[in-house]
Design an enzyme around this catalytic site. Structure first.
Site, PDB file in Angstrom:
ATOM      1  N   LYS A 177       0.808  -1.222   0.000  1.00  0.00           N
ATOM      2  CA  LYS A 177       0.000   0.000   0.000  1.00  0.00           C
ATOM      3  C   LYS A 177       0.844   1.276   0.000  1.00  0.00           C
ATOM      4  O   LYS A 177       0.364   2.342  -0.393  1.00  0.00           O
ATOM      5  CB  LYS A 177      -0.926   0.002   1.215  1.00  0.00           C
ATOM      6  CG  LYS A 177      -2.110  -0.953   1.106  1.00  0.00           C
ATOM      7  CD  LYS A 177      -3.164  -0.416   0.158  1.00  0.00           C
ATOM      8  CE  LYS A 177      -4.449  -1.218   0.250  1.00  0.00           C
ATOM      9  NZ  LYS A 177      -5.519  -0.641  -0.592  1.00  0.00           N
TER      10      LYS A 177
ATOM     11  N   SER B 146       0.711  -9.725  -0.361  1.00  0.00           N
ATOM     12  CA  SER B 146       0.463  -8.286  -0.279  1.00  0.00           C
ATOM     13  C   SER B 146       0.803  -7.666   1.066  1.00  0.00           C
ATOM     14  O   SER B 146       0.881  -6.445   1.175  1.00  0.00           O
ATOM     15  CB  SER B 146      -1.001  -7.988  -0.601  1.00  0.00           C
ATOM     16  OG  SER B 146      -1.861  -8.655   0.307  1.00  0.00           O
TER      17      SER B 146
END
Length: 505
Positions: free
Chosen positions: A50, A304
């Protein structure tokens, strides 16, 4: 796609982010018979991809916007990216996080310089609150996924993948929450190498992109499971939907158990611990291989993130073997007679017993709850069931029974005589102070609680199994009360696990 490729190639992510390695998963590749590689976004400075999208968006802020400060809503990973980027840029950051956010993510945001505001049970409530604060105080809202600059920042993962593996790639598996990572990777990969399949992966309990594509436009889900909190998004974005609809080759959905199994796979190969959303793509990759639908060539999964509370690992460890089909849970009825247990164990052969629960009850039959370790998955489980039934034993397969896995395995032997009008419900509520009290107060004293099982699983939501005596003439009033409580619930009165081990005689 041309505009997105240009944005990706000129992005500013490497001012704060790093190019992460693409590591081979040697053990899993040998076991499944195909080369599998893992993109290690868990190794970013904030332990999540992110940071890429957050910084790329914030690097485009004007001087006037930087002076106003930024705000975002996030369950944790986007929040850390915004906080770190804002600190590097000398910008004030306000981060609105759901009250269910793991503590590890809240503390990380604070350490990175973000001002944390806790609000709401999930992302949507937090986002609405953040939008209100932005309007009231003039902050610039940094969207976690539905913004072209954010999408382009996440797309640098795809750019790195093609540089790191110029050879044959059958498919890239990408976790999908709001869709920013999948949209960015697909835009870059499909522009340069359209033959590579890009496959999104969602949890079954939060498949918002799959629902949007089926409907032809973004739609809100009625309920969103919180286990994989990093992708627990009720509704995908307009721009991410447009890109994913046109560019993704498929969307795979997986169970929480399969995610747990993938977390274990990553640990076995890398000695690294992924958060549930981080292992999501690998779970989808495994699902395709096991179903025989995975394309030939190297398969890549994007890990992720690694922002997971340590106490959640208790739940992961408990469910991983079921998720990788390495354990069968069976309810077995055997004669209540000397030697029956010995005869039963002999039928199982030299297989390892992982669980064995029983309590004496009057009658000619004994009901046992047994866990058996498997080495050949469902094929071996069905062989065991066939052997037991051929020898006259009653068998109920509990392996995929949610009530059996969460509650009944810890409660075997709870039958009572003469208990009238018992109904059994499974409730789910946010794991936060006061939630259990709210639940109990909502029931009031009109109905007697006859069974109650609650266990903290280290997750973001609590689960309770409740037996309640509800006479037929008061059931309409009862359902009105539990509907008013506002927590999701399921009627499990006819569940075979309850009826075999807990129901009143």
């Amino acid at each position: 796609m041309t505009d997105y490729v240009r944005k990706i190639l000129t992005s500013s992510v490497y001012e704060v982010a790093e190019q992460t390695p693409l590591d081979p998963m040697t053990l899993l590749s040998q076991r499944l018979g195909q080369e599998i590689l893992l993109k290690r976004e868990d190794l970013q400075p904030v332990f999540s991809f992110k940071i890429r999208g957050a910084h790329n968006r914030m690097s485009h802020l004007t001087a006037e916007e930087r002076a106003r400060g930024v705000i975002c809503a996030s369950a944790g990973n986007h929040a850390q990216g915004v906080a770190l980027s804002a600190t590097r840029l000398g910008v004030r950051s306000v981060i609105v996080m759901p009250t269910t956010t793991p503590e590890i993510k809240i503390n990380a945001v604070k350490r990175l310089g973000g001002e944390v505001v806790l609000f709401g049970d999930g992302f949507d409530a937090a986002r609405a609150h953040a939008a209100g604060l932005a309007e009231r105080h003039g902050y610039v809202f940094v969207h976690p996924f539905d913004d072209p600059d954010v999408i382009a920042g996440q797309g640098t993962v795809g750019m790195e993948l093609l540089r790191q593996h110029p050879g044959d790639i059958g498919a890239i598996y990408v976790p999908v929450g709001g869709g920013g990572l999948a949209a960015g990777i697909a835009a870059f990969v499909k522009f340069l190498r359209p033959e590579i399949r890009v496959i999104g992966v969602e949890p079954e309990e939060a498949a918002s992109m799959k629902a949007a594509i089926a409907a032809g436009h973004p739609v809100p889900l009625d309920q969103v499971g919180l286990f994989a909190d990093g992708v627990a998004v009720r509704q995908v974005g307009e721009e991410t939907f447009r890109l994913c609809r046109d560019l993704l080759d498929d969307i795979v959905t997986v169970t929480a158990d399969e995610i747990c199994a993938a977390i274990k796979d990553i640990f076995d190969d890398m000695r690294a611990i992924a958060e549930p959303a981080g292992a999501l793509a690998l779970a989808g990759l495994r699902r395709d291989i096991e179903n025989g639908t995975a394309p030939k060539g190297s398969l890549i999964a994007v890990n992720s993130g690694a922002n997971v509370n340590f106490d959640r690992l208790r739940y992961v460890a408990e469910r991983a073997e079921i998720g990788e089909r390495a354990e069968a849970l069976l309810g077995v009825t055997i004669p209540e007679a000397p030697g029956s247990y010995r005869a039963f164990i002999r039928l199982l052969g030299r297989r390892a017993i992982t669980e064995f629960n029983y309590r004496y009850a009057h009658g000619s039959a004994a009901h046992i709850f047994v866990g058996v370790k498997l080495t050949r998955g469902d094929t071996e489980k069905h062989e065991i069931i066939d052997v037991l039934t051929a020898n006259g034993l009653g068998v109920t397969d509990m392996t995929d029974n949610e009530v059996a896995k969460l509650h009944v395995r810890h409660m075997v032997g709870g039958r009572v005589s003469g208990l009238a009008d018992e109904l059994v419900f499974r409730f789910q509520f946010p794991e936060r102070p006061g939630a259990l009290l709210k639940f109990l107060e909502g029931l009031n004293d009109a109905w007697n609680i006859s069974l109650f099982h609650y266990r903290n699983h280290g997750a973001d939501y609590g689960r309770v199994l409740v037996g309640i005596q509800v006479p037929a003439e008061t059931r309409a009033d009862f359902y009105a009360h539990i509907d008013a409580i506002g927590f999701p619930y399921w009627d499990e009165t006819q569940n075979p696990a309850y009826r075999q081990f807990l129901e009143t005689n």
